[in-house]
Design a protein around this motif. Structure first.
Motif, short mmCIF file in Angstrom:
data_model
loop_
_atom_site.label_atom_id
_atom_site.label_comp_id
_atom_site.label_asym_id
_atom_site.label_seq_id
_atom_site.Cartn_x
_atom_site.Cartn_y
_atom_site.Cartn_z
N SER A 1 0.73 -1.25 0.00
CA SER A 1 0.12 -0.13 -0.13
C SER A 1 0.92 1.29 -0.05
CB SER A 1 -0.89 0.04 1.33
OG SER A 1 -0.33 -0.13 2.44
N LYS A 2 2.17 1.21 0.46
CA LYS A 2 2.70 2.70 0.39
C LYS A 2 4.45 2.27 0.02
CE LYS A 2 2.85 2.33 5.42
NZ LYS A 2 2.29 3.11 6.68
N ASN A 3 5.11 3.23 -0.20
CA ASN A 3 6.58 3.11 -0.26
C ASN A 3 7.25 3.03 1.07
OD1 ASN A 3 9.24 3.34 -1.02
ND2 ASN A 3 9.18 5.05 -2.34
N LEU A 4 7.75 2.02 1.67
CA LEU A 4 8.26 2.07 2.84
C LEU A 4 9.50 2.55 2.92
CD1 LEU A 4 7.30 -1.65 4.24
CD2 LEU A 4 6.06 0.49 4.37
N ASP A 5 10.31 2.80 2.11
CA ASP A 5 11.52 3.54 2.03
C ASP A 5 11.47 4.96 2.54
OD1 ASP A 5 13.15 1.33 1.44
OD2 ASP A 5 13.21 1.83 -0.96
N LYS A 6 9.85 5.60 2.41
CA LYS A 6 9.74 6.87 2.50
C LYS A 6 9.10 7.19 4.10
CE LYS A 6 11.47 8.47 -1.28
NZ LYS A 6 13.10 9.11 -0.96
N VAL A 7 9.16 6.04 4.78
CA VAL A 7 8.67 6.13 6.01
C VAL A 7 9.78 6.63 7.07
CG1 VAL A 7 7.78 4.72 7.84
CG2 VAL A 7 6.96 4.35 5.74
N ALA A 8 9.41 7.42 8.00
CA ALA A 8 10.25 7.93 8.87
C ALA A 8 10.05 7.32 10.21
CB ALA A 8 9.94 9.45 9.03
N PRO A 9 10.85 6.57 10.59
CA PRO A 9 10.87 5.76 11.91
C PRO A 9 11.03 6.69 13.07
CG PRO A 9 12.28 4.43 10.34
CD PRO A 9 12.01 5.91 9.85
N VAL A 10 11.94 7.76 12.81
CA VAL A 10 12.13 8.58 14.06
C VAL A 10 12.26 10.17 13.63
CG1 VAL A 10 14.57 8.37 13.65
CG2 VAL A 10 13.66 9.01 16.06
N THR A 11 11.54 10.80 14.44
CA THR A 11 11.36 12.31 14.04
C THR A 11 11.84 13.08 15.52
OG1 THR A 11 9.68 12.09 12.51
CG2 THR A 11 9.87 14.19 13.71
#
Length: 223
Positions: free
Chosen positions: A73-83
């Motif tokens: 459902s989405k591009n996991l490479d663009k997920v931010a695990p930490v902010t």
């Protein structure tokens, strides 16, 4: 810069977004074994590794029970695990002013995220109300009615600038002098430059200030 809060999500055993405030003096992590304390520290380290590179990897770090489903459902490479949210100190404000050409208003903060693809996303953010106040002060628009007429219910600095340029109510309590007045210096008379500034409508001054403020005070840096 000082870290004020941290958000972690989609990293190992942390599936949903978890937020944590950071105390200026001491922040203590307390929990049972395997509760996620080390996960938080690893995520923070990967935001800005101190020594060797330490990247996130989708195949090993993304929560396994959601990996197959979310990949569809989405591009996991663009997920931010930490902010992390950083409060700016005076030296940081000075440095930003040198870069963008306008001093950021009070309350400006930095939001930095590390992505699964290794990219660092950093945003310099400030409240819209703070930007407006900054614009009005720079433009010399002190009258409350003028400020309200220009601001309206707009939600972006570009909209305020466009509204300030548009003719309509509030565009002019004109202060023009009569023919020949204001262009002669002498006791009780303003020089040409002062007269022109006095005659300029508040909306026009605010529009010029908004044009200068729009690009630098709200910007997104993709590093």
């Amino acid at each position: 810069m000082l870290v004020t809060s941290v958000e972690i999500e989609a990293f190992r055993n942390i599936t949903n977004k978890q937020a944590m405030a950071v105390d200026p003096q001491v922040t203590c992590l307390i929990g049972k074994n395997e509760s996620g304390k080390t996960t938080i520290l690893k995520a923070l380290h990967r935001l800005n590794p101190a020594n060797n590179a330490d990247d996130f990897h989708v195949t090993t770090d993304y929560p396994r029970r959601h990996l197959s489903r979310d990949r569809r459902s989405k591009n996991l490479d663009k997920v931010a695990p930490v902010t992390a949210i950083f409060a700016l100190e005076d030296a940081d404000i000075d440095a930003l002013e040198e870069v963008v050409g306008v001093r950021p208003p009070a309350g400006t903060y930095v939001k930095a995220s590390r992505l699964y693809d290794g990219g660092l996303r950093a945003e310099v953010c400030c409240a819209f109300e703070d930007v407006l106040s900054h614009v009005f002060e720079e433009a010399g628009v002190d009258n409350t009615d003028d400020r309200e007429a220009i601001a309206g219910d707009h939600t972006s600095i570009e909209a305020v600038s466009a509204a300030a340029r548009a003719p309509g109510e509030g565009s002019g309590r004109r202060q023009e002098d009569g023919p020949g007045q204001g262009d002669r210096e002498g006791p009780g008379r303003a020089g040409p430059a002062q007269a022109v500034r006095r005659r300029e409508p508040p909306r026009r001054r605010a529009a010029r200030a908004a044009d200068r403020a729009a690009p630098p005070v709200l910007l997104l840096l993709q590093l």
